[in-house]
Scaffold this active site. Structure first.
Site, PDB file in Angstrom:
ATOM      1  CG  ASP A  44      -2.906  39.980  10.664  1.00  0.00           C
ATOM      2  OD1 ASP A  44      -2.718  39.017   9.915  1.00  0.00           O
ATOM      3  OD2 ASP A  44      -2.215  40.203  11.671  1.00  0.00           O
ATOM      4  CG  ASP A  45      -4.574  35.963   9.565  1.00  0.00           C
ATOM      5  OD1 ASP A  45      -3.583  36.166   8.841  1.00  0.00           O
ATOM      6  OD2 ASP A  45      -4.526  35.278  10.609  1.00  0.00           O
ATOM      7  CB  CYS A  84       2.317  37.716   9.379  1.00  0.00           C
ATOM      8  SG  CYS A  84       0.667  37.240   9.925  1.00  0.00           S
ATOM      9  NE  ARG A  88       1.838  41.549   8.734  1.00  0.00           N
ATOM     10  CZ  ARG A  88       0.781  42.269   9.124  1.00  0.00           C
ATOM     11  NH1 ARG A  88       0.907  43.562   9.361  1.00  0.00           N
ATOM     12  NH2 ARG A  88      -0.390  41.697   9.299  1.00  0.00           N
ATOM     13  CE  LYS A 137       1.270  40.468  12.408  1.00  0.00           C
ATOM     14  NZ  LYS A 137       0.362  39.371  12.023  1.00  0.00           N
ATOM     15  CG  HIS A 139       5.096  39.592  12.590  1.00  0.00           C
ATOM     16  ND1 HIS A 139       4.072  38.709  12.336  1.00  0.00           N
ATOM     17  CD2 HIS A 139       6.061  38.868  13.243  1.00  0.00           C
ATOM     18  CE1 HIS A 139       4.385  37.506  12.796  1.00  0.00           C
ATOM     19  NE2 HIS A 139       5.582  37.582  13.360  1.00  0.00           N
ATOM     20  CB  SER A 162       0.551  37.900  15.466  1.00  0.00           C
ATOM     21  OG  SER A 162       0.909  37.876  14.104  1.00  0.00           O
ATOM     22  CG  HIS A 253      -3.794  37.291  13.557  1.00  0.00           C
ATOM     23  ND1 HIS A 253      -3.726  36.489  14.675  1.00  0.00           N
ATOM     24  CD2 HIS A 253      -2.748  36.912  12.767  1.00  0.00           C
ATOM     25  CE1 HIS A 253      -2.705  35.666  14.571  1.00  0.00           C
ATOM     26  NE2 HIS A 253      -2.094  35.893  13.417  1.00  0.00           N
ATOM     27  CG  ASP A 304      -1.550  39.677   6.527  1.00  0.00           C
ATOM     28  OD1 ASP A 304      -2.738  39.344   6.350  1.00  0.00           O
ATOM     29  OD2 ASP A 304      -0.891  39.320   7.531  1.00  0.00           O
ATOM     30  CG  ASN A 305      -1.712  36.157   5.458  1.00  0.00           C
ATOM     31  OD1 ASN A 305      -0.713  36.595   6.026  1.00  0.00           O
ATOM     32  ND2 ASN A 305      -2.792  35.774   6.143  1.00  0.00           N
ATOM     33  CE  LYS A 335      -1.509  33.281   9.032  1.00  0.00           C
ATOM     34  NZ  LYS A 335      -1.845  33.950  10.305  1.00  0.00           N
TER      35      LYS A 335
END
Length: 468
Positions: A44-45, A84, A88, A137, A139, A162, A253, A304-305, A335
């Site tokens: 994540d991130d 996010c 996903r 996660k 989301h 998140s 994240h 994810d990004n 992001k």
């Protein structure tokens, strides 16, 4: 100029959209007796430059670097979105946000989620006899039928969104700093903090449909994920059935856990400590795969990004993709933007004996990954040596709902329906950058003017499905 036109016309007409060289899992060669297992780990991130194998300045990813040396590293892999939920949703459906209906992040107060008429990868594999599990996660909607247990996953352990979208007793590092969950008086000083802090709802931890911890203890969450992942791999392997494990990490994240940093005698910054913690978690999962189902498990790691640049030193590295023009204007190139640092992410593939070792590739995009897994799942035989080639994938994987979830470029524009098998790279290598750019625009014009079904289907949702 006439010769230039003939060259680009030849490329456009010949390939009709084969603009990216991709991995082709061809249906030829000796059949395998087993269906492969799939382990998908989603950070994540995490920035492109957070992977040491990508960026020499990063020294905190020993396990991931080892995985890159033992497998294939995709250096030009792009997420389907730079936030996010849309990213996903595309990972699980193989469809871009404008097609699957998820174009924004879901909030704590959201009552919906990934549209129920969308088919997920987990649903496809479960219908094929797979044991499916998710950790981490989600989301993509946390109420009713949007819960992971109703979207194809037999088991679920994780948080619904998140971990900065709910208060905890151990807030960790964040900008702005957020308080712990309020205790007692609802009108206390905790409500005077920044609007980005969530204090109304404590972050829940789910096991299937039940909340097993609220608020979540962030300092122990990574170890819980590692234990659940290794248990799932062990139990699924013992069952004799193929399995899908989707692990959506909390790292990188914010808020970043402060426990590992306080135990770090060298006093290194919070982000580096969290990156090492994530790397150890991935290493534990990989070690379990190696001990349990090494020869028949495809392990995929990606993000994810890009990093959340507004978090300053608590954000990751985009590597060389700094977006000089954007940053000079006072903005961000990471992001939540369409600049390259926002969607270009690390990606690794590991499968001993099938994926060639220590190989760097520029193939694949996020929306193309899901149909690729769907192809691998099929009962048709494929040859491991296909990893060494870069040819367009053409065969369909249909679903019982009748939607083209994984069918040619109706799903992804870079899965061309063309029947030609030669890689486009061989031809484009003879063109200059200017000629390649002209080729691309000419190709789009040819497809549109000829009423090509694939382009119309992808851009507008109209026309017939492309032939397989």
């Amino acid at each position: 100029m006439g010769w230039l036109f003939l060259k680009v016309l030849f490329v456009g007409v010949t390939f009709l959209g084969c603009l990216y060289r991709l991995v082709d899992f061809c249906c030829s060669g000796d059949a395998r007796g087993q269906k492969p297992n799939f382990v998908i780990i989603l950070a994540d991130d995490m920035g492109w430059g957070d992977l040491g194998a990508n960026w020499a300045e990063t020294k905190d990813t020993a396990n991931l670097d080892e995985m890159a040396a033992e497998g294939m590293r995709f250096v030009d892999f792009h997420a389907a979105a730079s936030t996010c939920s849309p990213s996903r949703a595309s990972l699980l459906t193989g469809r871009l946000g404008l097609r699957n209906g998820v174009t924004h992040n879901f909030a704590v107060t959201s009552v919906g989620g990934l549209p129920l008429n969308e088919t997920t990868l987990a649903e496809v594999l479960r219908q094929a006899g797979y044991v499916t599990g998710m950790i981490g996660k989600w989301h993509l909607g946390h109420h009713g039928s949007y819960h992971p247990n109703f979207r194809g996953f037999d088991s679920y352990f994780g948080i619904p969104y998140s971990h900065d979208m709910g208060c905890t007793d151990t807030p960790g590092y964040n900008h702005p700093p957020c308080p712990a969950c309020p205790r007692g008086d609802r009108d206390g000083p905790s409500r005077t903090h920044e609007r980005d802090c969530y204090t109304d709802v404590a972050l829940p931890l789910y096991e299937n449909l039940n909340i097993v911890e609220q608020p979540v203890n962030l300092s122990g969450l990574a170890q819980k994920y590692a234990e659940k992942a290794t248990q799932f791999i062990q139990h699924a392997s013992a069952s004799g059935r193929p399995f899908l494990l989707y692990v959506a990490l909390a790292h990188m994240h914010v808020p970043l856990s402060g426990t590992r940093l306080s135990a770090d005698r060298r006093g290194r910054r919070p982000y580096g400590a969290a990156l090492r913690e994530m790397d150890r978690l991935v290493g534990q999962i990989k070690d379990k795969v190696d001990r349990t189902a090494r020869e028949n498990t495809f392990l995929w790691f990606t993000g994810d990004n890009g990093p959340w640049a507004q978090k300053c030193e608590l954000a990751g590295s985009v590597g060389p993709f700094t977006g000089s023009w954007q940053t000079h204007q006072g903005g961000s190139a990471a992001k939540q933007t369409t600049w390259e640092g926002g969607h270009r992410v690390p990606a690794l593939a590991y499968w001993p004996g099938t994926v060639p070792i220590n190989v760097t590739s520029t193939a694949l995009l996020r929306c193309c990954f899901t149909p690729t897994v769907g192809r691998l799942e099929s009962m048709e035989p494929f040859r491991p040596s296909a990893w060494n080639n870069t040819r367009p994938f053409t065969s369909p994987v249909s679903t019982t709902r009748g939607k083209p979830l994984m069918k040619g470029c109706a799903t992804c524009p870079f899965f061309s329906p063309c029947k030609r098998r030669e890689p486009l790279e061989k031809f484009l290598s003879h063109l200059s950058e200017k000629e390649q750019l002209i080729s691309f625009h000419l190709l789009v014009w040819l497809l549109r003017s000829s009423g090509a079904k694939c382009l119309n289907y992808f851009l507008y949702g109209k026309g017939q499905e492309p032939e397989s």
